[in-house]
Motif scaffolding. Sequence first.
Motif, PDB file in Angstrom:
ATOM      1  N   SER A 157      -3.152  -4.291  -3.546  1.00 33.06           N
ATOM      2  CA  SER A 157      -2.988  -4.537  -2.113  1.00 33.06           C
ATOM      3  C   SER A 157      -4.324  -4.810  -1.432  1.00 33.06           C
ATOM      4  O   SER A 157      -4.338  -5.321  -0.309  1.00 33.06           O
ATOM      5  N   ILE A 158      -5.418  -4.488  -2.078  1.00 34.66           N
ATOM      6  CA  ILE A 158      -6.730  -4.830  -1.522  1.00 34.66           C
ATOM      7  C   ILE A 158      -6.846  -6.338  -1.342  1.00 34.66           C
ATOM      8  O   ILE A 158      -7.365  -6.814  -0.322  1.00 34.66           O
ATOM      9  N   SER A 201       0.820  -1.211   0.000  1.00 35.89           N
ATOM     10  CA  SER A 201       0.000   0.000   0.000  1.00 35.89           C
ATOM     11  C   SER A 201       0.854   1.261   0.000  1.00 35.89           C
ATOM     12  O   SER A 201       0.519   2.235  -0.671  1.00 35.89           O
ATOM     13  N   TRP A 233      -4.992  -7.225   1.733  1.00 38.68           N
ATOM     14  CA  TRP A 233      -5.740  -6.892   2.942  1.00 38.68           C
ATOM     15  C   TRP A 233      -6.831  -7.924   3.204  1.00 38.68           C
ATOM     16  O   TRP A 233      -7.110  -8.253   4.363  1.00 38.68           O
ATOM     17  N   SER A 240      -1.155  -0.441  -5.613  1.00 39.96           N
ATOM     18  CA  SER A 240      -1.964  -0.096  -4.442  1.00 39.96           C
ATOM     19  C   SER A 240      -3.340  -0.753  -4.500  1.00 39.96           C
ATOM     20  O   SER A 240      -3.860  -1.186  -3.477  1.00 39.96           O
ATOM     21  N   LEU A 241      -3.919  -0.804  -5.685  1.00 40.38           N
ATOM     22  CA  LEU A 241      -5.209  -1.484  -5.813  1.00 40.38           C
ATOM     23  C   LEU A 241      -5.070  -2.992  -5.616  1.00 40.38           C
ATOM     24  O   LEU A 241      -5.971  -3.641  -5.095  1.00 40.38           O
TER      25      LEU A 241
END
Length: 171
Positions: free
Chosen positions: A130-131, A104, A134, A127-128
């Motif tokens: 990394s969803i 992220s 998560w 970054s997307l």
Amino acid sequence: MKNRFSIFKHRYRLVESQAMRRLGKKSPDDGKLEFADILICFSILGLLNIDLLPESVPYREHILIFASVAIVALGAFLKFRRLAPRSCWTKASWAAFMVAVACSALPWILYAVGEDSMSMTLATHISLFSILLWLIFAGCFMRLRYIRRRSREEIAMMRLREKRRRNLQTF
């Protein structure tokens, strides 16, 4: 002169490693690189060096990111698969959390520094992505909570059985 409170000497670790050696078990901190560690290092190098595939391959950044995350997942699976359930899911939760935070924040840090290999679209895509990490962290953490709850219930049942057994012996 020996100092028993020295920070350089791990007094109890020596006893544990001798016991592990006597029992034939491998110590977790034996200092040897495992195959899982090598896989994780290669995947991190794959994330940092995006130019591994030629320009003619379509969606090459996405393929490299997906392959690197898949290799990290394989390395984590190989590293944690033989552990006890509670320690396995604790370490998996921490690893997923750290990788998710890194995926992220690291692209935006590299973009802000002005790294030439990191473009705005690539930072956004990482970054997307990394969803997903998560969500993996949430799954590992929920499994850890389930194992903790189940352990508490089993311990309570064992204590209750022991209490009943003692009460029956007194009569």
